[in-house]
Design a protein around this motif. Structure first.
Motif, mmCIF file in Angstrom:
data_model
loop_
_atom_site.group_PDB
_atom_site.id
_atom_site.type_symbol
_atom_site.label_atom_id
_atom_site.label_comp_id
_atom_site.label_asym_id
_atom_site.label_seq_id
_atom_site.Cartn_x
_atom_site.Cartn_y
_atom_site.Cartn_z
ATOM 1 N N GLY A 143 -42.908 5.859 -21.420
ATOM 2 C CA GLY A 143 -42.382 5.418 -21.367
ATOM 3 C C GLY A 143 -40.435 5.091 -20.664
ATOM 4 O O GLY A 143 -39.852 5.572 -20.373
ATOM 5 N N GLY A 144 -41.255 5.042 -18.588
ATOM 6 C CA GLY A 144 -40.595 4.982 -17.868
ATOM 7 C C GLY A 144 -39.722 6.508 -17.178
ATOM 8 O O GLY A 144 -38.586 5.757 -16.115
ATOM 9 N N GLU A 145 -40.119 7.169 -17.413
ATOM 10 C CA GLU A 145 -39.889 7.795 -17.073
ATOM 11 C C GLU A 145 -39.532 8.226 -15.016
ATOM 12 O O GLU A 145 -38.243 8.669 -14.892
ATOM 13 C CB GLU A 145 -40.635 9.335 -17.062
ATOM 14 N N LEU A 146 -40.198 7.253 -15.121
ATOM 15 C CA LEU A 146 -40.263 7.679 -13.204
ATOM 16 C C LEU A 146 -39.271 6.246 -13.076
ATOM 17 O O LEU A 146 -38.659 6.797 -12.072
ATOM 18 C CB LEU A 146 -41.302 7.251 -12.362
ATOM 19 N N VAL A 147 -38.914 5.313 -13.724
ATOM 20 C CA VAL A 147 -38.231 4.376 -13.563
ATOM 21 C C VAL A 147 -36.835 5.015 -13.689
ATOM 22 O O VAL A 147 -35.931 4.445 -12.852
ATOM 23 C CB VAL A 147 -38.329 3.565 -13.802
#
Length: 176
Positions: A143-147
């Motif tokens: 889900g792109g949390e780190l981005v």
């Protein structure tokens, strides 16, 4: 050079920090797996992964490692280099850069904003070196949390890539 911010002491790391860094990585793998994330770093603890301890040794001897300590205990690490891993599918910048090769904290120190403190330190170190570009790449799955974490810290997404089936994102930050 040591830096003390919000009770966190940031110092240069070195080979003697390898056991602590491996422990940080192992705790992160366990935490990710407990949350159902087996894609980012796999399921094998870093200390048991073939080549894992050797990679940590290289990070601590061939790059610029920094350790964030809490009450004298190594709690997080950031490793800077002059560019991306040459074996990664990421083109080097067309200008001098600093590149975050590793950012990890031990999960028992979660919520202490150690990653934020280390990223601020990376910006300062980049500036001190007279370099204007700081980049990082990270896992773009889940889900792109780190981005989003890196974007909250002033980075802008620049290019996506695949390493096998592993989705990655390169992010950049201009340092004044």
């Amino acid at each position: 050079m040591d830096d003390i911010t919000r009770g966190i002491r940031i110092r240069r790391g070195g080979p003697a920090d390898a056991p602590a860094v491996l422990d940080m990585l192992d705790s992160a793998v366990i935490w990710m797996n407990d949350r159902g994330n087996t894609e980012q770093w796999g399921t094998i603890p870093f200390s048991e992964k073939p080549g894992g301890p050797e990679l940590v040794d290289r990070y601590l001897t061939e790059n610029l490692p920094y350790i964030a300590e809490v009450d004298g205990t190594p709690a997080a690490t950031l490793v800077l280099d002059s560019g991306p891993n040459p074996r990664a599918p990421i083109a080097p910048a067309k200008e001098p850069e600093r590149y975050v090769r590793l950012l990890v904290s031990h999960r028992r120190f979660a919520g202490r904003k150690l990653g934020s403190a280390l990223l601020a330190h990376a910006v300062d170190e980049t500036r001190r070196a007279g370099v204007r570009l700081l980049r990082v790449d990270c896992w773009a799955g889940g889900g792109g949390e780190l981005v989003a974490f890196y974007e909250r810290h002033g980075f802008t997404s620049t290019e996506s890539f695949l390493s096998g089936t592993w989705p990655g994102q390169v992010l950049a930050q201009r340092v004044a």
